[in-house]
Structure formats: C-alpha cells, structure tokens
Design a protein around this motif. Structure first.
Motif, PDB file in Angstrom:
ATOM      1  N   GLN A  21       0.827  -1.210   0.000  1.00 54.56           N
ATOM      2  CA  GLN A  21       0.000   0.000   0.000  1.00 54.56           C
ATOM      3  C   GLN A  21       0.865   1.266   0.000  1.00 54.56           C
ATOM      4  O   GLN A  21       0.559   2.234  -0.707  1.00 54.56           O
ATOM      5  CB  GLN A  21      -0.929  -0.002   1.218  1.00 54.56           C
ATOM      6  CG  GLN A  21      -2.053  -1.035   1.134  1.00 54.56           C
ATOM      7  CD  GLN A  21      -2.867  -1.084   2.408  1.00 54.56           C
ATOM      8  OE1 GLN A  21      -2.351  -1.383   3.489  1.00 54.56           O
ATOM      9  NE2 GLN A  21      -4.152  -0.779   2.297  1.00 54.56           N
ATOM     10  N   LYS A  22       1.921   1.255   0.790  1.00 52.62           N
ATOM     11  CA  LYS A  22       2.812   2.421   0.838  1.00 52.62           C
ATOM     12  C   LYS A  22       3.493   2.638  -0.506  1.00 52.62           C
ATOM     13  O   LYS A  22       3.614   3.780  -0.980  1.00 52.62           O
ATOM     14  CB  LYS A  22       3.859   2.219   1.929  1.00 52.62           C
ATOM     15  CG  LYS A  22       4.770   3.426   2.131  1.00 52.62           C
ATOM     16  CD  LYS A  22       5.719   3.222   3.300  1.00 52.62           C
ATOM     17  CE  LYS A  22       6.598   4.437   3.530  1.00 52.62           C
ATOM     18  NZ  LYS A  22       7.512   4.248   4.683  1.00 52.62           N
ATOM     19  N   CYS A  54      -5.026   2.069  -4.605  1.00 55.41           N
ATOM     20  CA  CYS A  54      -5.013   0.754  -3.966  1.00 55.41           C
ATOM     21  C   CYS A  54      -6.209   0.639  -3.029  1.00 55.41           C
ATOM     22  O   CYS A  54      -6.341   1.427  -2.092  1.00 55.41           O
ATOM     23  CB  CYS A  54      -3.705   0.551  -3.208  1.00 55.41           C
ATOM     24  SG  CYS A  54      -3.534  -1.083  -2.461  1.00 55.41           S
ATOM     25  N   ILE A  55      -7.069  -0.328  -3.302  1.00 55.92           N
ATOM     26  CA  ILE A  55      -8.291  -0.517  -2.517  1.00 55.92           C
ATOM     27  C   ILE A  55      -8.294  -1.932  -1.954  1.00 55.92           C
ATOM     28  O   ILE A  55      -8.038  -2.902  -2.679  1.00 55.92           O
ATOM     29  CB  ILE A  55      -9.545  -0.313  -3.395  1.00 55.92           C
ATOM     30  CG1 ILE A  55      -9.551   1.105  -3.975  1.00 55.92           C
ATOM     31  CG2 ILE A  55     -10.822  -0.593  -2.610  1.00 55.92           C
ATOM     32  CD1 ILE A  55     -10.606   1.317  -5.036  1.00 55.92           C
ATOM     33  N   VAL A  56      -8.579  -2.055  -0.671  1.00 57.66           N
ATOM     34  CA  VAL A  56      -8.655  -3.373  -0.031  1.00 57.66           C
ATOM     35  C   VAL A  56     -10.118  -3.696   0.226  1.00 57.66           C
ATOM     36  O   VAL A  56     -10.869  -2.864   0.755  1.00 57.66           O
ATOM     37  CB  VAL A  56      -7.873  -3.401   1.294  1.00 57.66           C
ATOM     38  CG1 VAL A  56      -7.959  -4.789   1.930  1.00 57.66           C
ATOM     39  CG2 VAL A  56      -6.418  -3.009   1.065  1.00 57.66           C
ATOM     40  N   THR A  57     -10.530  -4.908  -0.150  1.00 58.15           N
ATOM     41  CA  THR A  57     -11.913  -5.315   0.054  1.00 58.15           C
ATOM     42  C   THR A  57     -11.971  -6.788   0.407  1.00 58.15           C
ATOM     43  O   THR A  57     -11.001  -7.530   0.194  1.00 58.15           O
ATOM     44  CB  THR A  57     -12.764  -5.035  -1.200  1.00 58.15           C
ATOM     45  OG1 THR A  57     -14.144  -5.280  -0.920  1.00 58.15           O
ATOM     46  CG2 THR A  57     -12.332  -5.930  -2.356  1.00 58.15           C
ATOM     47  N   SER A  58     -13.085  -7.217   0.940  1.00 56.40           N
ATOM     48  CA  SER A  58     -13.280  -8.636   1.241  1.00 56.40           C
ATOM     49  C   SER A  58     -13.830  -9.344   0.012  1.00 56.40           C
ATOM     50  O   SER A  58     -14.333  -8.703  -0.928  1.00 56.40           O
ATOM     51  CB  SER A  58     -14.264  -8.794   2.403  1.00 56.40           C
ATOM     52  OG  SER A  58     -15.557  -8.322   2.026  1.00 56.40           O
ATOM     53  N   SER A  59     -13.751 -10.658   0.016  1.00 59.29           N
ATOM     54  CA  SER A  59     -14.317 -11.428  -1.093  1.00 59.29           C
ATOM     55  C   SER A  59     -15.810 -11.170  -1.214  1.00 59.29           C
ATOM     56  O   SER A  59     -16.353 -11.071  -2.327  1.00 59.29           O
ATOM     57  CB  SER A  59     -14.054 -12.925  -0.883  1.00 59.29           C
ATOM     58  OG  SER A  59     -12.662 -13.197  -0.876  1.00 59.29           O
ATOM     59  N   ALA A  60     -16.490 -11.031  -0.066  1.00 56.99           N
ATOM     60  CA  ALA A  60     -17.937 -10.822  -0.074  1.00 56.99           C
ATOM     61  C   ALA A  60     -18.319  -9.471  -0.685  1.00 56.99           C
ATOM     62  O   ALA A  60     -19.370  -9.340  -1.319  1.00 56.99           O
ATOM     63  CB  ALA A  60     -18.478 -10.929   1.351  1.00 56.99           C
ATOM     64  N   THR A 113     -17.456  -3.415  -4.700  1.00 53.87           N
ATOM     65  CA  THR A 113     -16.263  -2.571  -4.855  1.00 53.87           C
ATOM     66  C   THR A 113     -15.891  -2.420  -6.321  1.00 53.87           C
ATOM     67  O   THR A 113     -15.595  -1.315  -6.793  1.00 53.87           O
ATOM     68  CB  THR A 113     -15.080  -3.182  -4.081  1.00 53.87           C
ATOM     69  OG1 THR A 113     -15.421  -3.305  -2.703  1.00 53.87           O
ATOM     70  CG2 THR A 113     -13.834  -2.323  -4.229  1.00 53.87           C
ATOM     71  N   MET A 114     -15.926  -3.532  -7.050  1.00 56.91           N
ATOM     72  CA  MET A 114     -15.581  -3.501  -8.475  1.00 56.91           C
ATOM     73  C   MET A 114     -16.547  -2.608  -9.257  1.00 56.91           C
ATOM     74  O   MET A 114     -16.115  -1.806 -10.111  1.00 56.91           O
ATOM     75  CB  MET A 114     -15.604  -4.920  -9.035  1.00 56.91           C
ATOM     76  CG  MET A 114     -15.395  -4.995 -10.535  1.00 56.91           C
ATOM     77  SD  MET A 114     -13.692  -4.693 -11.032  1.00 56.91           S
ATOM     78  CE  MET A 114     -13.048  -6.344 -10.832  1.00 56.91           C
ATOM     79  N   GLU A 115     -17.819  -2.713  -8.961  1.00 58.53           N
ATOM     80  CA  GLU A 115     -18.810  -1.878  -9.649  1.00 58.53           C
ATOM     81  C   GLU A 115     -18.526  -0.399  -9.425  1.00 58.53           C
ATOM     82  O   GLU A 115     -18.599   0.416 -10.358  1.00 58.53           O
ATOM     83  CB  GLU A 115     -20.215  -2.232  -9.160  1.00 58.53           C
ATOM     84  CG  GLU A 115     -21.315  -1.453  -9.864  1.00 58.53           C
ATOM     85  CD  GLU A 115     -22.701  -1.790  -9.337  1.00 58.53           C
ATOM     86  OE1 GLU A 115     -23.659  -1.096  -9.754  1.00 58.53           O
ATOM     87  OE2 GLU A 115     -22.832  -2.708  -8.504  1.00 58.53           O
ATOM     88  N   LYS A 116     -18.202  -0.028  -8.188  1.00 59.06           N
ATOM     89  CA  LYS A 116     -17.906   1.374  -7.882  1.00 59.06           C
ATOM     90  C   LYS A 116     -16.647   1.850  -8.602  1.00 59.06           C
ATOM     91  O   LYS A 116     -16.613   2.965  -9.151  1.00 59.06           O
ATOM     92  CB  LYS A 116     -17.746   1.561  -6.379  1.00 59.06           C
ATOM     93  CG  LYS A 116     -17.524   3.026  -5.966  1.00 59.06           C
ATOM     94  CD  LYS A 116     -17.419   3.187  -4.484  1.00 59.06           C
ATOM     95  CE  LYS A 116     -17.361   4.669  -4.075  1.00 59.06           C
ATOM     96  NZ  LYS A 116     -16.319   5.432  -4.764  1.00 59.06           N
ATOM     97  N   THR A 138      -5.555   0.914 -10.988  1.00 58.74           N
ATOM     98  CA  THR A 138      -6.182   0.606  -9.701  1.00 58.74           C
ATOM     99  C   THR A 138      -5.909  -0.844  -9.347  1.00 58.74           C
ATOM    100  O   THR A 138      -6.155  -1.749 -10.150  1.00 58.74           O
ATOM    101  CB  THR A 138      -7.705   0.833  -9.744  1.00 58.74           C
ATOM    102  OG1 THR A 138      -7.988   2.198 -10.066  1.00 58.74           O
ATOM    103  CG2 THR A 138      -8.335   0.496  -8.388  1.00 58.74           C
ATOM    104  N   TYR A 139      -5.365  -1.049  -8.160  1.00 58.69           N
ATOM    105  CA  TYR A 139      -5.219  -2.396  -7.612  1.00 58.69           C
ATOM    106  C   TYR A 139      -6.370  -2.618  -6.630  1.00 58.69           C
ATOM    107  O   TYR A 139      -6.575  -1.809  -5.713  1.00 58.69           O
ATOM    108  CB  TYR A 139      -3.907  -2.558  -6.840  1.00 58.69           C
ATOM    109  CG  TYR A 139      -2.640  -2.532  -7.660  1.00 58.69           C
ATOM    110  CD1 TYR A 139      -2.653  -2.639  -9.035  1.00 58.69           C
ATOM    111  CD2 TYR A 139      -1.397  -2.400  -7.025  1.00 58.69           C
ATOM    112  CE1 TYR A 139      -1.480  -2.608  -9.772  1.00 58.69           C
ATOM    113  CE2 TYR A 139      -0.217  -2.379  -7.746  1.00 58.69           C
ATOM    114  CZ  TYR A 139      -0.252  -2.475  -9.116  1.00 58.69           C
ATOM    115  OH  TYR A 139       0.906  -2.464  -9.845  1.00 58.69           O
ATOM    116  N   ILE A 140      -7.108  -3.700  -6.803  1.00 60.91           N
ATOM    117  CA  ILE A 140      -8.129  -4.087  -5.834  1.00 60.91           C
ATOM    118  C   ILE A 140      -7.615  -5.314  -5.098  1.00 60.91           C
ATOM    119  O   ILE A 140      -7.523  -6.398  -5.674  1.00 60.91           O
ATOM    120  CB  ILE A 140      -9.485  -4.374  -6.504  1.00 60.91           C
ATOM    121  CG1 ILE A 140      -9.990  -3.134  -7.250  1.00 60.91           C
ATOM    122  CG2 ILE A 140     -10.499  -4.838  -5.457  1.00 60.91           C
ATOM    123  CD1 ILE A 140     -11.343  -3.330  -7.928  1.00 60.91           C
TER     124      ILE A 140
END
Length: 239
Positions: free
Chosen positions: A55-56, A65-71, A76-79, A232-234
């Motif tokens: 992230q740094k 860089c965005i961190v999200t859960s599988s659920a 997140t992808m849509e946004k 963008t990294y998700i």
C-alpha cells in the motif's frame, strides 16, 4: 516446439580454450553464495505487513489501492468501474472471476447499466485486439504480487490476452492478498519451482508497477506512453 542447438560442442570448446582449460567441463556446479541479502529483504513479514508495504509503495507509483473482502468485491468492483468512467471494458476469460463472485456483475449488473463489457476470446483471434484498443478499462488478475515494488505479475495464456493490461486507458488489476510476496526474489523462486514441477509457463510474463511512466526525453515525466494512464489495484482479502 523445441528448437535445435547447432555447433554447441565446438562453441563450448572454443570458450574453454580461451579460458585456458584443458577440456570443456561436463558439469557446472551451482555456486554456493556466502551472503544472500536478496532473501533477507522483508523477510518474515506477515501477509498483513506485506500488504502495508504494498500500500505504501502504491502511493509512490501513482496507483490507487483498494482493499476489500471477497464478499464485498462485486460492489467494490462496480464502484471502481463507475468511478473510472464505465465501459467499454475488456476482461480476461478467467475462472477466478466466477470464484470471486463476479459472474452476476459481469453478466447482469453491468449490462443493465448499459456498460459494454467484452471477454477475451481466443477463438476470434485479432478481433480481440480491435475491442481492447477501444476499451476504456482492462481487467486482469495478478498471479504474483511484489510488495517491495508494488508490482503485479501477470501470466499470459490463450485466455489471458497480453494487451488487456496495457492497451486500455485505465487498468484494474485484482490482487489476491495470498499472492503478495516480498520482492522479485520470491517471484523468481516460484516461477522456477513451477518449471521444476513440469508446468508449462506463459510465453509472456508481464511485471507491471503502476501506470505507464516515461522520462526518457530530457527527464520530463510523461504518463501513458506505453500503457494505461490510470491504475487501480483491488486487493482481495482471501486469507
């Protein structure tokens, strides 16, 4: 198809002669290095600590860089897609999209919003190139991710078109948290292990560290010369 090595023995004999050897060696021993700093950099860090390093580094290479859960990945992808201007989109053909719960997003949600999405199809050949050239966003998945340099490693194959990561104006790369390793050293080791296990590796392996940047002319930084202008990294917390 394997190539044929010609004049190998005579070439090696000539080298041995120049090195003042009485005969060409039959076997070369792998050197045992007394000091291996490449293995110690970021050694023993947990996945959470490696994620923090990644992230740094993303702030240094102009990568969102965005961190999200599988659920929450589909939401997140849509946004991210909406924030980046929508379609046209070109995505790899990859079973992992289904495993990550993105099937409904790709087949229902985006079409309902009239966001054009295409999937790389090796059966149509160069028609893929025409589509990806017009794409606003390319969507791929990182196979190995280097925390130290913020690098996504993409393995090409017939369903993973190489151009999806660099022809569109914007790039979204899904990064499983489990794919994060300290640096290039560990990536090279993984690739070597795959070869030793008899796996057939990609003809092209792309190491992507953020959006395209070039300062070749008079040290003036230009973005987007050789690839996407925005990256963008998700990060998917899959652990």
């Amino acid at each position: 198809m394997k190539g044929t090595i010609q004049n190998r023995e005579s070439f090696i004999r000539q080298l041995s002669s120049r090195l003042q050897r009485s005969a060409a060696p039959k076997h070369v021993e792998r050197p045992q290095w007394g000091y291996t700093p490449q293995h110690k950099t970021l050694q023993n860090l947990s996945q959470d600590e490696l994620l923090a390093v990644l992230q740094k580094q993303c702030t240094r290479i102009n990568t969102n860089c965005i961190v999200t859960s599988s659920a929450d990945l589909a939401t997140t992808m849509e946004k991210v897609i909406t924030d980046n201007g929508g379609g046209p989109i070109m995505a790899w053909q990859d079973e992992r999209f289904d495993a990550y719960g993105l099937t409904s997003l790709f087949t229902q949600t985006l079409p309902e919003k009239q966001i054009e999405l295409h999937t790389w199809d090796p059966a149509v050949g160069r028609e893929n190139i025409a589509l990806v050239e017009k794409a606003n966003i390319g969507i791929t998945i990182s196979d190995i991710t280097l925390a130290e340099s913020g690098t996504a490693v993409l393995f090409s194959n017939p369903n993973h078109g190489r151009t999806v990561s660099f022809l569109p104006t914007k790039s979204i790369i899904l990064i499983p948290k489990s794919s994060i390793v300290p640096r290039m050293t560990q990536a090279a080791m993984q690739i070597r292990e795959r070869l030793q296990n008899g796996e057939t590796l990609a003809s092209c392996i792309n190491f992507i560290s953020g959006p395209s940047n070039s300062a070749d002319i008079e040290m003036i930084l230009v973005v987007g010369v050789h690839g996407p202008m925005y990256m963008t990294y998700i990060i998917i917390d899959d652990l």
